[in-house]
Enzyme design. Structure first.
Site, short mmCIF file in Angstrom:
data_model
loop_
_atom_site.label_atom_id
_atom_site.label_comp_id
_atom_site.label_asym_id
_atom_site.label_seq_id
_atom_site.Cartn_x
_atom_site.Cartn_y
_atom_site.Cartn_z
N ARG A 246 0.89 -1.02 0.01
CA ARG A 246 0.20 -0.03 0.00
C ARG A 246 1.02 1.29 0.10
NH1 ARG A 246 -1.69 2.88 5.02
NH2 ARG A 246 -3.29 4.48 4.39
N ARG B 152 -10.40 20.18 8.68
CA ARG B 152 -9.62 20.57 9.87
C ARG B 152 -10.02 22.00 10.35
NH1 ARG B 152 -5.20 17.35 10.89
NH2 ARG B 152 -4.83 16.12 9.13
N LYS C 258 -13.31 2.52 0.90
CA LYS C 258 -12.88 2.75 2.51
C LYS C 258 -14.26 2.84 3.25
CE LYS C 258 -8.95 4.48 3.63
NZ LYS C 258 -7.84 5.32 3.58
N THR D 250 -6.28 -1.19 10.05
CA THR D 250 -6.06 -0.33 11.30
C THR D 250 -5.94 -0.75 12.56
OG1 THR D 250 -7.75 1.33 10.21
CG2 THR D 250 -6.80 1.96 12.16
#
Length: 479
Positions: free
Chosen positions: A35, A76, A218, A276
């Protein structure tokens, strides 16, 4: 290079694993797919990593998959006068379109799509959920919130929106530039699309890619779960991205969601990757925790196609050990007495097509007669996917004349991919299959195998034939 396990391993490349010698060590340790995280890799770095992976592939003689993971929208807050402020639960705090530095009462939010989409009652989670806000008033230019929990907010911390469906697609301008660079190499097999919310998010990538790469969605947003069947249908594969999913969903719900997604993908015959923090402690320690071993084992028991290492292999102190440990856990679990029963209990019913019926029959015959291997000829990869969907107890060899197909199938459960020329006739098909099974170490003279293919030979998507064959003393068919 013969793997003694069916689940595949994805290893993320980074500062600790970008050298060609390290990539080779990771592949030898068990990495089947590499990846490249486009959140951190420049286009030049991406091209260099691809070249190094392909050099390793050429020496190993095994097809290696490459996944480019697009960053997706990074939401953000702006900056503060003093870099951070302390808050208290119950106080009012505002996010707005004023570019001035933030203070105790407000901060700039440089995302008009959030200001326009959030509704009263929606939650805003800052810094991976360390600060939780609840929207009280929204006018499209500012969001007045109440602090629910947490006591601090600082410069440029990320914003998660578990209750809000944003009116923008999953591709950012950076993602489009990265996708163009990825496609220009003509050497990447999968592209992962971050923060998918709806089926429509996949349309733009599909249009740009035009089938040149597989599309892996995802799943890290609650909104995606509401339309998951449609998203799976439009995707080539799924990644259970538990990091962001665990921020926007209650932590205790993530294991159940993981099982739901794995089973949904198995029903549809689409590869699914669990990702993860699988061996998170191995970033700085040479051995994992017992809980991490159980976490990997759960994904293997569920029949996930692949498990992924992130920082463990990208920036950790023990990248090779992390891959070796992942491979050891998977191998041990697949040898557990309960493993076949668990896998069988979750097996999906075949679809009403000739190709699915052939794949079912090949698996049943192979297991009943205790054959050495199932061999499937596959040009587009569809036959390989159908053979894997059956989750047989015997090895599957996927033979393809197309290197891109073999590389893409490197992420798929149980497939040992071999690049070979198309068979010229039925005798060549059988002889070639027997010889490859013997050469690759999956059978010996006297063993029997089962072969599935399409007639006429070389016709994509026409799987309509199965054949049982003996491996002769010369490695060819003994029939």
């Amino acid at each position: 290079m013969k793997r003694n396990r069916k689940v595949k391993i994805l290893a993320t490349l980074g500062p600790a694993s970008s050298e060609e010698s390290m990539i080779e060590k990771l592949h030898q340790a068990g990495a089947d797919v590499f990846r490249i995280n486009m959140s951190h890799a420049s286009h030049d770095m991406m091209r260099m990593l691809i070249q190094r992976i392909r050099s390793v592939e050429a020496r190993s003689g095994r097809p290696i998959g490459i996944l480019a993971d697009l960053q997706g929208p990074k939401l953000r807050v702006g900056k503060f006068v003093d870099g951070k402020v302390d808050l208290r639960p119950g106080q009012t705090f505002t996010l707005d379109n004023n570019e001035a530095l933030g203070d105790q009462s407000r901060v700039y939010l440089p995302h008009p799509e959030i200001l326009e989409s959030v509704q009263p009652g929606h939650r805003l989670l800052i810094d991976d959920g360390k600060l939780a806000l609840r929207a009280e008033k929204c006018d499209g230019k500012s969001i007045v919130t109440t602090v629910i929990s947490g006591t601090r907010i600082s410069d440029r911390k990320g914003v998660s929106l578990p209750d809000t469906l944003l009116g923008v697609g999953a591709l950012t301008d950076k993602d489009r530039a990265d996708l163009d660079a990825v496609l220009a190499t003509d050497d990447v097999d999968w592209v992962a699309l971050s923060f998918v919310q709806r089926p429509d998010d996949l349309a733009e990538v599909r249009k740009i890619a035009r089938g040149r790469v597989g599309l892996m969605s995802k799943i890290e947003k609650p909104q995606a779960l509401e339309r998951i069947e449609e998203i799976i249908e439009l995707s080539d594969a799924l990644m259970v991205a538990r990091g962001d999913l665990g921020v926007e969903m209650p932590l205790e719900s993530v294991p159940g969601i993981q099982k739901q997604l794995i089973r949904a993908c198995r029903r549809s015959g689409k590869p699914v990757v669990v990702a993860t923090q699988m061996l998170e402690s191995m970033i700085s320690a040479p051995v994992p925790t017992r809980a991490e071993v159980s976490d990997v084992a759960t994904a293997v028991f569920e029949g996930a196609d692949a498990v992924m290492l992130s920082a463990e292999s990208a920036s950790g102190d023990y990248p090779v050990e992390a891959v070796t440990t992942m491979a050891s856990i998977a191998t041990a679990i697949e040898r557990e007495p309960h493993y076949p029963g668990i896998i069988y209990a979750q097996r999906a019913q075949p679809e009403a097509t000739g190709a699915d019926a052939i794949s079912l029959a090949a698996r049943q015959i192979a297991e009943t007669l205790k054959l050495s291997a199932i061999v499937c000829y596959t040009s587009s990869g569809t036959t390989g996917l159908r053979a894997s969907r059956e989750r047989p107890q015997v090895p599957i060899l996927a033979l393809s004349p197309i290197i891109k197909t073999a590389r893409r199938l490197a992420v798929v459960w149980g497939l040992h991919c071999v690049v070979t020329h198309d068979a010229t006739d039925l005798d060549d098909m059988v002889n070639r299959a027997c010889r490859i099974v013997a050469d690759e170490g999956f059978g010996k003279p006297g063993d029997r195998i089962i072969i599935s293919a399409g007639v006429p030979l070389g016709t994509p998507g026409a799987t309509n034939m199965i054949r049982i064959a003996y491996i002769g003393s010369d490695g060819q068919s003994g029939v």
